[in-house]
Design a protein around this motif. Structure first.
Motif, PDB file in Angstrom:
ATOM      1  N   ILE A 175       0.823  -1.038  -0.063  1.00 46.39           N
ATOM      2  CA  ILE A 175       0.067   0.047   0.151  1.00 46.39           C
ATOM      3  C   ILE A 175       0.814   1.238  -0.102  1.00 46.39           C
ATOM      4  N   GLU A 176       1.986   1.257   0.750  1.00 45.96           N
ATOM      5  CA  GLU A 176       2.711   2.411   1.025  1.00 45.96           C
ATOM      6  C   GLU A 176       3.620   2.593  -0.469  1.00 45.96           C
ATOM      7  N   TYR A 177       3.836   1.401  -1.198  1.00 46.14           N
ATOM      8  CA  TYR A 177       4.526   1.654  -2.425  1.00 46.14           C
ATOM      9  C   TYR A 177       3.565   2.282  -3.464  1.00 46.14           C
ATOM     10  N   ASN A 178       2.370   1.819  -3.365  1.00 51.43           N
ATOM     11  CA  ASN A 178       1.418   2.406  -4.318  1.00 51.43           C
ATOM     12  C   ASN A 178       1.220   3.906  -4.127  1.00 51.43           C
ATOM     13  N   ILE A 179       0.945   4.408  -2.826  1.00 49.44           N
ATOM     14  CA  ILE A 179       0.897   5.478  -2.224  1.00 49.44           C
ATOM     15  C   ILE A 179       2.015   6.577  -2.745  1.00 49.44           C
ATOM     16  N   ILE A 180       3.162   6.166  -2.545  1.00 51.95           N
ATOM     17  CA  ILE A 180       4.408   6.965  -2.813  1.00 51.95           C
ATOM     18  C   ILE A 180       4.730   7.066  -4.394  1.00 51.95           C
ATOM     19  N   ASN A 181       4.402   5.725  -4.924  1.00 56.87           N
ATOM     20  CA  ASN A 181       4.480   5.800  -6.420  1.00 56.87           C
ATOM     21  C   ASN A 181       3.186   6.590  -7.178  1.00 56.87           C
ATOM     22  N   MET A 182       2.480   7.160  -6.425  1.00 55.74           N
ATOM     23  CA  MET A 182       1.108   7.733  -7.132  1.00 55.74           C
ATOM     24  C   MET A 182       0.187   6.980  -7.989  1.00 55.74           C
ATOM     25  N   SER A 183       0.633   5.632  -7.627  1.00 56.26           N
ATOM     26  CA  SER A 183      -0.593   4.765  -8.266  1.00 56.26           C
ATOM     27  C   SER A 183      -1.860   4.886  -7.485  1.00 56.26           C
TER      28      SER A 183
END
Length: 238
Positions: A33-41
């Motif tokens: 989830i954090e990856y998708n938030i930081i990655n703007m996905s």
């Protein structure tokens, strides 16, 4: 209706990652989830639910609930009990503060790096710059961000301040989300040029010049926020 459609479109960009060996399901959920938030996905303001995320990750809702709670404490998710949860809007105050931390520390770090560095250290920095140049037009922005961050990590390691880097690593995650946004919308070649200039100042052992360059380099982030906010006002906290 259009807001609902935009939210659905955002969720379609969600990317799953491979679970690491010995990684708990809760830690896995947080990481993805954090990856998708930081990655703007998952852009700021996107509404998400435990059910949707658990379905996407093919895990039960309990670890997802735990992940939501942990990410709320990190100011990445806003939870509205009995209603919904959404990805937090970008908070300029948080970006300003983390930017201040980095500028303050890295000006001291770069001074030490100029005073004591080896040929091997210079090779590490040179290789990093080459990697950035090679991947500059790559659509994998998270990879580009990691290369960018690794340049700065190498500086900390050269200065023998690994512990300091590890302490601030988690605190700059909001900074990383803005950096991804910055890479998406701004001139990527500017980062490359500034890293090259910093590298040259280090080679010349010109600490005064290197300090000035690193301060300018890390100040761009807060300056660029004004442009990004004017272009995407719905992504930012008032």
């Amino acid at each position: 209706m259009s807001k609902l459609k935009n939210n659905d479109d955002n969720l379609k960009k969600f990317k799953t990652l491979k679970k690491e060996k010995n990684e708990s399901v809760g830690d896995y959920a947080v990481r993805v989830i954090e990856y998708n938030i930081i990655n703007m996905s998952l852009p700021p303001g996107t509404f998400i639910s435990e059910k949707i995320i658990s379905d996407m990750l093919d895990i039960s809702r309990t670890p997802v609930r735990e992940a939501f709670s942990r990410l709320e404490k990190a100011n990445f998710i806003e939870i509205y009990p009995q209603k919904a949860s959404r990805v937090s809007l970008i908070d300029i105050d948080i970006i300003d503060e983390t930017s201040f931390i980095r500028r303050t520390l890295e000006k001291e770090i770069i001074k030490t790096v100029c005073e004591k560095h080896s040929v091997e250290d210079l090779n590490l920095l040179s290789d990093n710059i080459s990697q950035y140049k090679k991947n500059m037009k790559n659509d994998d922005l998270y990879k580009l961000l990691n290369i960018d961050n690794n340049f700065h990590k190498i500086l900390f390691l050269i200065a023998n301040k690994k512990l300091t880097y590890n302490i601030i690593k988690d605190s700059i995650k909001h900074f990383n989300r803005e950096r991804i946004f910055n890479i998406m919308e701004m001139d990527r070649s500017r980062i490359l040029k500034e890293h090259q200039d910093i590298f040259q100042a280090i080679k010349e052992k010109n600490s005064k010049k290197a300090i000035s360059l690193i301060e300018t380099h890390l100040t761009h982030v807060t300056e660029d926020l004004e442009f990004l906010k004017s272009k995407f006002p719905n992504y930012f906290k008032d």
